[in-house]
Design a protein around this motif. Structure first.
Motif, PDB file in Angstrom:
ATOM      1  N   LEU A 117     -22.257 -42.254 -20.847  1.00 48.38           N
ATOM      2  CA  LEU A 117     -23.027 -43.427 -21.269  1.00 48.38           C
ATOM      3  C   LEU A 117     -22.104 -44.618 -21.476  1.00 48.38           C
ATOM      4  O   LEU A 117     -22.411 -45.746 -21.081  1.00 48.38           O
ATOM      5  CB  LEU A 117     -23.782 -43.099 -22.559  1.00 48.38           C
ATOM      6  CG  LEU A 117     -24.771 -44.136 -23.078  1.00 48.38           C
ATOM      7  CD1 LEU A 117     -25.831 -44.439 -22.048  1.00 48.38           C
ATOM      8  CD2 LEU A 117     -25.425 -43.642 -24.359  1.00 48.38           C
ATOM      9  N   PHE A 118     -20.925 -44.332 -22.074  1.00 46.36           N
ATOM     10  CA  PHE A 118     -19.947 -45.397 -22.283  1.00 46.36           C
ATOM     11  C   PHE A 118     -19.502 -45.991 -20.941  1.00 46.36           C
ATOM     12  O   PHE A 118     -19.475 -47.203 -20.755  1.00 46.36           O
ATOM     13  CB  PHE A 118     -18.740 -44.849 -23.061  1.00 46.36           C
ATOM     14  CG  PHE A 118     -17.597 -45.806 -23.164  1.00 46.36           C
ATOM     15  CD1 PHE A 118     -17.675 -46.909 -24.021  1.00 46.36           C
ATOM     16  CD2 PHE A 118     -16.450 -45.631 -22.400  1.00 46.36           C
ATOM     17  CE1 PHE A 118     -16.619 -47.806 -24.105  1.00 46.36           C
ATOM     18  CE2 PHE A 118     -15.394 -46.534 -22.482  1.00 46.36           C
ATOM     19  CZ  PHE A 118     -15.482 -47.622 -23.335  1.00 46.36           C
ATOM     20  N   TYR A 119     -19.187 -45.093 -19.967  1.00 44.16           N
ATOM     21  CA  TYR A 119     -18.754 -45.588 -18.656  1.00 44.16           C
ATOM     22  C   TYR A 119     -19.886 -46.348 -17.961  1.00 44.16           C
ATOM     23  O   TYR A 119     -19.654 -47.332 -17.255  1.00 44.16           O
ATOM     24  CB  TYR A 119     -18.285 -44.438 -17.759  1.00 44.16           C
ATOM     25  CG  TYR A 119     -16.923 -43.919 -18.145  1.00 44.16           C
ATOM     26  CD1 TYR A 119     -15.817 -44.763 -18.138  1.00 44.16           C
ATOM     27  CD2 TYR A 119     -16.733 -42.592 -18.514  1.00 44.16           C
ATOM     28  CE1 TYR A 119     -14.561 -44.298 -18.498  1.00 44.16           C
ATOM     29  CE2 TYR A 119     -15.483 -42.111 -18.874  1.00 44.16           C
ATOM     30  CZ  TYR A 119     -14.403 -42.969 -18.874  1.00 44.16           C
ATOM     31  OH  TYR A 119     -13.163 -42.514 -19.227  1.00 44.16           O
ATOM     32  N   ALA A 120     -21.121 -45.882 -18.149  1.00 47.94           N
ATOM     33  CA  ALA A 120     -22.256 -46.570 -17.544  1.00 47.94           C
ATOM     34  C   ALA A 120     -22.330 -48.002 -18.062  1.00 47.94           C
ATOM     35  O   ALA A 120     -22.527 -48.952 -17.301  1.00 47.94           O
ATOM     36  CB  ALA A 120     -23.556 -45.831 -17.851  1.00 47.94           C
ATOM     37  N   ARG A 121     -22.132 -48.164 -19.398  1.00 41.72           N
ATOM     38  CA  ARG A 121     -22.185 -49.514 -19.968  1.00 41.72           C
ATOM     39  C   ARG A 121     -21.033 -50.361 -19.453  1.00 41.72           C
ATOM     40  O   ARG A 121     -21.213 -51.529 -19.121  1.00 41.72           O
ATOM     41  CB  ARG A 121     -22.146 -49.442 -21.493  1.00 41.72           C
ATOM     42  CG  ARG A 121     -23.421 -48.862 -22.087  1.00 41.72           C
ATOM     43  CD  ARG A 121     -23.602 -49.237 -23.554  1.00 41.72           C
ATOM     44  NE  ARG A 121     -25.005 -49.141 -23.924  1.00 41.72           N
ATOM     45  CZ  ARG A 121     -25.495 -48.232 -24.772  1.00 41.72           C
ATOM     46  NH1 ARG A 121     -24.698 -47.378 -25.372  1.00 41.72           N
ATOM     47  NH2 ARG A 121     -26.785 -48.218 -25.030  1.00 41.72           N
ATOM     48  N   CYS A 122     -19.812 -49.738 -19.368  1.00 43.73           N
ATOM     49  CA  CYS A 122     -18.654 -50.486 -18.861  1.00 43.73           C
ATOM     50  C   CYS A 122     -18.918 -50.958 -17.436  1.00 43.73           C
ATOM     51  O   CYS A 122     -18.672 -52.115 -17.092  1.00 43.73           O
ATOM     52  CB  CYS A 122     -17.397 -49.624 -18.855  1.00 43.73           C
ATOM     53  SG  CYS A 122     -16.800 -49.280 -20.489  1.00 43.73           S
ATOM     54  N   SER A 123     -19.426 -50.037 -16.571  1.00 42.91           N
ATOM     55  CA  SER A 123     -19.578 -50.459 -15.182  1.00 42.91           C
ATOM     56  C   SER A 123     -20.696 -51.492 -15.049  1.00 42.91           C
ATOM     57  O   SER A 123     -20.614 -52.374 -14.197  1.00 42.91           O
ATOM     58  CB  SER A 123     -19.776 -49.275 -14.237  1.00 42.91           C
ATOM     59  OG  SER A 123     -20.647 -48.335 -14.783  1.00 42.91           O
ATOM     60  N   ALA A 124     -21.710 -51.423 -15.927  1.00 41.89           N
ATOM     61  CA  ALA A 124     -22.724 -52.477 -15.913  1.00 41.89           C
ATOM     62  C   ALA A 124     -22.080 -53.822 -16.262  1.00 41.89           C
ATOM     63  O   ALA A 124     -22.346 -54.838 -15.612  1.00 41.89           O
ATOM     64  CB  ALA A 124     -23.842 -52.164 -16.905  1.00 41.89           C
TER      65      ALA A 124
END
Lengths: 582, 84
Positions: A448-455
């Motif tokens: 979830l953290f990586y998803a937010r970063c890539s967004a």
């Protein structure tokens, strides 16, 4: 209140609404972030899909494009709606049954191969970024014309808003803001259309109005338009100028491309079950059709109004909108015959087509141009087709609040599509590249953290596209649809309907479709641009329509290659059987 | 059982997609110029199909599909209950 303060008012209120919804619908798990916890009602999902789909291009550019293309413009109307029939009948229910998070997920699992997944991720990222670049340009145009702020500042504001609800809320936040954005954009599209329809034909329904007679006259609007456009040297409005085979292929490429666009497909992963996936495709198309059936009416009104209000009018007495848009640089006038009157007809007004302004003023007070006039015709007006929808309420002299409303609607259209695209990019990076390929050991929280970063990274890149707009945006749109049609659609379609297809066949097919389509489009759009005309095209098919040929090649290659290798494993057979069961 | 369901599904899809093809690629493109010689109100028929009619038919087709599939789902759900 004047137009500017009204615009601030409408835009301010709508932005506050989006942020409020984002806070209310924060995502707390990957399930929420990627597919909104699968709890979206089909009608809400239909609206969200419609907002997701109808971009700055649909809202701002499409009607203007059709206004100038006439019947040739039908390719966009049929192409961008007909794809939903394919989606509803051939893809959405089955992909929902599959029940995972992303499109590459399906391709990777169905073809039991991370290579297939990677090819899909690459196509997806390319398609989505192409699209995002166009949205940010739309945001820039609206901000600079209606709020008179710097384009760059406008893009940054847009980025912050999208960042806020996409990064915080994920798919859940995006879905509910898109529902609100749909309401804003459709209201903003219909109000001026209805007004203009009443003014011109007396009929309050634009869809009927443009087939009606002009007010105080026995002449049908479309007949009048045919006469006027032919007299000015254009192709008659209701007749094609392109060949049938080209129109056929462009329409097909747009339809199959639409059905293969990842940010649209992923919307059907968010509903509770298969039957709701079918329903929400139906609702989505109703909501889209409301705008798409109004658009050609707006086009016809706009073309008529534009000609009526500038033809043979002296520049000094030209309406205010003419000069406003000239100041932005999207209209230019070169008085070829020095009579001080504006003459509009077929052909390019200027050499090199696009105006290059200098700081001088001409004899009537118009902006000076560095381009030489194109003396092979008598047309004196350069007009950017993108401005027709935005300028239409002004051209028709509608009240200020309608003009302000259109600005808020255009922003809603651009932002909703941008958010949807950024989400599929971030999901394919964090889920397909990291979790499923390179870093399988990460926990859900880390994912979830990586998803937010890539967004966040994706929004930043999209913002750069908006501030430094690549000159090739218009050219690459053909690319996005061509690739979606030639790679993603066939892979998904055969994955469901053709059990025998193994990973070798699917990968070879996708690569062949990708290669042929890219080479054809790059050749005509970027390398040999001077050869880009009907006599050099393969079978007379323009680059815009070549995605359809790419798709055919994909099918042929997939069929032939798959028999050279062994059948897919039993687990895949069972998976497909399971998809086909209700 | 499952095979029959799939066959009916394919049948529905092919009929609906034939109509889909007819109203857009057929009436809107291939025979559009021919249809343009007939006119209803201010609309030439071919032009109307290309810019309006095809879109209305698309919406209609999806809802017919939803209706038929729901009926099919129900039929097979009942059947599988009987077998149990």
């Amino acid at each position: 209140m004047d137009v500017k303060s009204l615009t601030y008012f409408f835009v301010g209120i709508s932005f506050a609404l989006y942020i409020g919804i984002a806070i209310w619908s924060r995502a707390s798990s990957t399930n929420d972030f990627y597919i909104a916890g699968k709890g979206v009602h089909p009608i809400a999902n239909g609206m969200a899909t419609a907002a997701d789909w109808m971009s700055a291009a649909s809202f701002i550019s499409m009607a203007g494009l059709i206004a100038f293309l006439g019947k040739d413009g039908s390719v966009y109307l049929m192409g961008w709606t007909g794809g939903y029939v394919l989606l509803a009948l051939l893809l959405a229910p089955y992909l929902r049954k599959f029940g995972q998070y992303t499109v590459p997920d399906f391709i990777g699992t169905r073809y039991y191969s991370n290579a297939a997944r990677l090819v899909a991720v690459i196509c997806l990222i390319f398609i989505s970024f192409t699209y995002v670049a166009g949205q940010m340009r739309g945001v820039g145009i609206v901000f600079s014309r209606f709020l008179e702020v710097d384009i760059n500042l406008g893009v940054v504001i847009g980025m912050c808003i999208v960042f806020f609800y996409a990064v915080l809320g994920g798919m859940k936040g995006i879905t509910y803001t898109q529902v609100a954005q749909y309401c804003v954009l459709i209201f903003a599209y219909l109000v001026p259309a209805i007004f203009i329809s009443i003014l011109m034909t007396g009929n309050p329904i634009p869809q009927l109005g443009f087939g009606d007679t002009l007010i105080n006259s026995e002449v049908y609007l479309l007949d009048k338009l045919d006469t006027v456009t032919s007299e000015l040297g254009f192709n008659a409005y209701t007749e094609n100028s392109k060949t049938n085979i080209d129109i056929f292929c462009i329409t097909a490429a747009l339809m199959f491309g639409t059905a293969g666009l990842p940010h649209v497909i992923v919307r059907f992963f968010t509903v509770p079950n298969v039957s709701d996936a079918r329903k929400s495709a139906g609702y989505a198309l109703i909501f889209i059709a409301i705008l798409y059936s109004t658009a050609p009416a707006v086009s016809a009104f706009a073309r008529m109004n534009f000609i009526d209000s500038v033809q043979e009018v002296s520049y000094q007495e030209a309406p205010g909108w003419f000069k406003n848009w000239e100041n932005i640089g999207l209209i230019a006038w070169n008085d070829k015959n020095n009579d001080g009157l504006i003459q509009y007809s077929a052909g390019n007004a200027l050499n090199e087509v696009k105006p290059r302004f200098n700081n001088n003023r001409g004899s009537s007070g118009e902006r000076g141009l560095d381009n030489k006039p194109d003396m092979t015709n008598t047309n004196e007006v350069y007009i950017d087709r993108d401005i027709m929808v935005l300028a239409n309420p002004e051209i028709a002299k509608l009240p200020a609040w309608v003009i302000a409303l259109v600005a808020a609607g255009a922003l809603a259209a651009a932002l909703s599509t941008a958010a949807g695209l950024l989400l599929v990019i971030s999901a394919s990076v964090s889920h397909d590249l990291l979790k499923k390929t390179f870093m399988p050991s990460i926990t859900e929280k880390q994912e979830l953290f990586y998803a937010r970063c890539s967004a966040a990274v994706a929004i930043f890149i999209a913002g750069l596209f908006g501030i430094y707009p690549p000159g090739f945006v218009a050219q690459v749109v053909a690319f996005a649809f061509g690739l979606a049609a030639a790679t993603i659609f066939p892979a998904l379609f055969m994955g469901i309907f053709y059990k025998r297809l193994n990973k070798e066949g699917a990968i070879a097919g996708m690569l062949a479709g990708l290669a042929v389509t890219s080479i054809y489009i790059i050749n005509f759009k970027f390398v040999n641009t001077n050869l880009n005309s009907a006599e050099n095209w393969f079978l007379g098919i323009s680059p815009e329509g070549f995605g359809f040929i790419g798709m055919m090649i994909n099918f042929i290659v997939s069929f032939s290659v798959c028999y050279l290798f062994k059948k897919p494993p039993d687990s895949v057979n069972q998976m497909v059987d399971n998809l086909r069961n209700p | 059982m499952h095979k029959q369901y799939w066959r009916s599904n394919l049948q529905i899809i092919s009929i609906l997609l034939s109509i889909w093809f007819l109203v857009s690629f057929g009436f809107g493109i291939i025979w559009s110029d021919f249809l343009d010689q007939f006119q209803i109100g201010g609309f030439k028929i071919g032009f109307w199909f290309a810019q309006q009619g095809s879109i209305y038919f698309f919406v209609l087709l999806i809802f017919i599909y939803i209706y038929l599939m729901n009926k099919l789902d129900k039929k097979y759900k009942n059947k599988s209950k009987e077998e149990l």
